[in-house]
Design a protein around this motif. Structure first.
Motif, PDB file in Angstrom:
ATOM      1  N   LYS A  93      81.217  74.109  11.358  1.00  0.00           N
ATOM      2  CA  LYS A  93      79.943  73.477  11.067  1.00  0.00           C
ATOM      3  C   LYS A  93      79.634  72.431  12.118  1.00  0.00           C
ATOM      4  N   VAL A  94      78.345  72.180  12.277  1.00  0.00           N
ATOM      5  CA  VAL A  94      77.879  71.076  13.093  1.00  0.00           C
ATOM      6  C   VAL A  94      76.780  70.379  12.291  1.00  0.00           C
ATOM      7  N   VAL A  95      76.883  69.055  12.187  1.00  0.00           N
ATOM      8  CA  VAL A  95      75.932  68.256  11.423  1.00  0.00           C
ATOM      9  C   VAL A  95      74.812  67.823  12.357  1.00  0.00           C
ATOM     10  N   VAL A  96      73.573  68.077  11.982  1.00  0.00           N
ATOM     11  CA  VAL A  96      72.426  67.716  12.810  1.00  0.00           C
ATOM     12  C   VAL A  96      72.022  66.297  12.426  1.00  0.00           C
ATOM     13  N   TYR A  97      72.010  65.421  13.435  1.00  0.00           N
ATOM     14  CA  TYR A  97      71.981  63.956  13.262  1.00  0.00           C
ATOM     15  C   TYR A  97      70.844  63.375  14.084  1.00  0.00           C
ATOM     16  N   ASP A  98      70.090  62.453  13.509  1.00  0.00           N
ATOM     17  CA  ASP A  98      68.857  61.951  14.134  1.00  0.00           C
ATOM     18  C   ASP A  98      69.006  60.716  15.022  1.00  0.00           C
ATOM     19  N   THR A  99      70.187  60.334  15.385  1.00  0.00           N
ATOM     20  CA  THR A  99      70.381  59.064  16.093  1.00  0.00           C
ATOM     21  C   THR A  99      69.718  58.995  17.475  1.00  0.00           C
ATOM     22  N   LEU A 100      69.527  60.112  18.151  1.00  0.00           N
ATOM     23  CA  LEU A 100      68.854  60.116  19.460  1.00  0.00           C
ATOM     24  C   LEU A 100      67.390  60.545  19.356  1.00  0.00           C
ATOM     25  N   TYR A 101      66.929  60.881  18.148  1.00  0.00           N
ATOM     26  CA  TYR A 101      65.610  61.485  17.970  1.00  0.00           C
ATOM     27  C   TYR A 101      64.496  60.471  18.209  1.00  0.00           C
ATOM     28  N   GLN A 102      63.540  60.829  19.063  1.00  0.00           N
ATOM     29  CA  GLN A 102      62.488  59.909  19.493  1.00  0.00           C
ATOM     30  C   GLN A 102      61.144  60.126  18.784  1.00  0.00           C
ATOM     31  N   ASP A 103      60.926  61.285  18.151  1.00  0.00           N
ATOM     32  CA  ASP A 103      59.636  61.578  17.515  1.00  0.00           C
ATOM     33  C   ASP A 103      59.647  61.149  16.048  1.00  0.00           C
ATOM     34  N   ALA A 104      58.474  61.137  15.426  1.00  0.00           N
ATOM     35  CA  ALA A 104      58.337  60.687  14.040  1.00  0.00           C
ATOM     36  C   ALA A 104      58.396  61.828  13.029  1.00  0.00           C
ATOM     37  N   ASP A 105      58.689  63.048  13.462  1.00  0.00           N
ATOM     38  CA  ASP A 105      58.623  64.203  12.569  1.00  0.00           C
ATOM     39  C   ASP A 105      59.991  64.795  12.220  1.00  0.00           C
ATOM     40  N   TRP A 106      61.018  63.977  12.118  1.00  0.00           N
ATOM     41  CA  TRP A 106      62.374  64.467  11.879  1.00  0.00           C
ATOM     42  C   TRP A 106      62.443  65.378  10.652  1.00  0.00           C
ATOM     43  N   ASN A 107      61.881  64.953   9.533  1.00  0.00           N
ATOM     44  CA  ASN A 107      61.988  65.744   8.310  1.00  0.00           C
ATOM     45  C   ASN A 107      61.315  67.101   8.437  1.00  0.00           C
ATOM     46  N   ALA A 108      60.270  67.214   9.216  1.00  0.00           N
ATOM     47  CA  ALA A 108      59.584  68.492   9.419  1.00  0.00           C
ATOM     48  C   ALA A 108      60.448  69.468  10.212  1.00  0.00           C
ATOM     49  N   GLN A 109      61.439  68.982  10.930  1.00  0.00           N
ATOM     50  CA  GLN A 109      62.290  69.840  11.754  1.00  0.00           C
ATOM     51  C   GLN A 109      63.515  70.369  11.011  1.00  0.00           C
ATOM     52  N   THR A 110      63.777  69.852   9.822  1.00  0.00           N
ATOM     53  CA  THR A 110      64.973  70.236   9.077  1.00  0.00           C
ATOM     54  C   THR A 110      65.078  71.752   8.931  1.00  0.00           C
ATOM     55  N   GLY A 111      66.204  72.282   9.335  1.00  0.00           N
ATOM     56  CA  GLY A 111      66.488  73.701   9.203  1.00  0.00           C
ATOM     57  C   GLY A 111      65.942  74.575  10.310  1.00  0.00           C
ATOM     58  N   THR A 112      65.249  73.984  11.274  1.00  0.00           N
ATOM     59  CA  THR A 112      64.652  74.760  12.353  1.00  0.00           C
ATOM     60  C   THR A 112      65.707  75.131  13.392  1.00  0.00           C
ATOM     61  N   THR A 113      65.775  76.416  13.710  1.00  0.00           N
ATOM     62  CA  THR A 113      66.658  76.891  14.771  1.00  0.00           C
ATOM     63  C   THR A 113      65.842  77.751  15.720  1.00  0.00           C
ATOM     64  N   PRO A 114      66.301  77.911  16.919  1.00  0.00           N
ATOM     65  CA  PRO A 114      67.475  77.246  17.489  1.00  0.00           C
ATOM     66  C   PRO A 114      67.260  75.737  17.590  1.00  0.00           C
ATOM     67  N   VAL A 115      68.371  75.017  17.724  1.00  0.00           N
ATOM     68  CA  VAL A 115      68.313  73.564  17.871  1.00  0.00           C
ATOM     69  C   VAL A 115      69.161  73.160  19.085  1.00  0.00           C
ATOM     70  N   THR A 116      68.561  72.287  19.895  1.00  0.00           N
ATOM     71  CA  THR A 116      69.212  71.762  21.098  1.00  0.00           C
ATOM     72  C   THR A 116      69.520  70.295  20.878  1.00  0.00           C
ATOM     73  N   GLY A 117      70.625  69.835  21.416  1.00  0.00           N
ATOM     74  CA  GLY A 117      70.969  68.427  21.337  1.00  0.00           C
ATOM     75  C   GLY A 117      72.296  68.160  22.029  1.00  0.00           C
ATOM     76  N   VAL A 118      72.647  66.904  22.047  1.00  0.00           N
ATOM     77  CA  VAL A 118      73.920  66.466  22.621  1.00  0.00           C
ATOM     78  C   VAL A 118      74.928  66.397  21.473  1.00  0.00           C
ATOM     79  N   THR A 119      76.129  66.903  21.700  1.00  0.00           N
ATOM     80  CA  THR A 119      77.161  66.876  20.665  1.00  0.00           C
ATOM     81  C   THR A 119      77.910  65.548  20.686  1.00  0.00           C
ATOM     82  N   MET A 120      78.555  65.246  19.580  1.00  0.00           N
ATOM     83  CA  MET A 120      79.459  64.097  19.499  1.00  0.00           C
ATOM     84  C   MET A 120      80.356  64.279  18.288  1.00  0.00           C
TER      85      MET A 120
END
Length: 174
Positions: free
Chosen positions: A129-156
Motif C-alpha cells: 500500500k501507499v498512503v496518499v498524503y496532502d503535505t506538498l499539495y498546493q491547490d484547494a481541491d484536495w478532496n475532489a481528487q480523492t481516489g483519482t488515478t493515476p496519481v503522481t507524487g514524491v514518495t516518503m
C-alpha cells in the motif's frame, strides 16, 4: 553538498530534490528540511548543503541551506507499481502509480497509534500500500481528487507507512 539538483516538491518547511543526471531514478531523491518556508518552486535548480540523517525512517538532509541557481529543470516521474512506490529505492523520488484499490478514508492510526494526519486515502495491491498524503499539495481541491488515478507524487516514509505526496491537481488522472 549536492549541486545542480531539481526541486520536485515544496512543503511549508521542507522540500524534495532529485538528481536530473542520475542514470536510474532509484536512490536519486531526498527530502531537505529547513524548518521554515523554503521560498522555492518545483523545477528550481539548487545547491544544497547539510547533514544527512534518518528521521523516523525517512532519509533527509537537515541543518540545511539551499542556494537557488536561478535556473529551471524538469524531472519526469517514473511509473512504478505500488510495491515499488512503497520501497526504499524510490524514497523521495517523483513517481506515478497507475492504479490500485482505493481505501478512502485511510486511518493512519492503523500504522502508528500516534498518527493524527487527516485527509488521507490509500492505494493498495495486497499486501502493498501507499498512503496518499496532502503535505506538498498546493491547490484547494484536495478532496475532489480523492481516489483519482493515476496519481503522481514524491514518495516518503512517515508514521510507519509509505506515502505518496502529489503537488497539484495536474498530478492526478494524467
Amino acid at each position: 553538498t549536492i549541486q545542480n539538483v531539481v526541486v520536485t516538491g515544496v512543503g511549508a518547511n521542507d522540500f524534495t530534490i532529485q538528481d536530473p543526471n542520475a542514470s536510474l531514478p532509484q536512490y536519486s531523491g531526498i527530502l531537505v528540511y529547513l524548518g521554515s518556508d523554503p521560498g522555492l518552486s518545483v523545477g528550481d535548480v539548487v545547491d544544497v548543503t547539510g547533514r544527512v540523517t534518518e528521521f523516523f525512517g525517512n532519509t533527509e538532509i537537515v541543518d540545511a541551506s539551499a542556494a537557488d541557481k536561478g535556473m529551471t529543470g524538469n524531472i519526469a516521474p517514473t511509473v512504478v507499481s505500488i510495491a515499488e512506490a512503497a520501497s526504499e529505492p524510490y524514497e523521495n523520488v517523483l513517481v506515478t502509480v497507475m492504479s490500485g484499490t482505493v481505501v478512502d478514508p485511510y486511518d493512519c492510526t492503523m500504522d502508528d497509534s500516534g498518527c493524527t494526519d487527516s485527509n488521507l486515502w490509500a492505494l493498495t495491491d495486497d499486501p502493498d500500500k501507499v498512503v496518499v498524503y496532502d503535505t506538498l499539495y498546493q491547490d484547494a481541491d484536495w478532496n475532489a481528487q480523492t481516489g483519482t488515478t493515476p496519481v503522481t507524487g514524491v514518495t516518503m516514509f512517515r508514521r510507519n507507512s509509505w506515502r505518496l505526496m502529489p503537488r497539484t491537481s495536474a498530478d492526478f488522472g494524467n
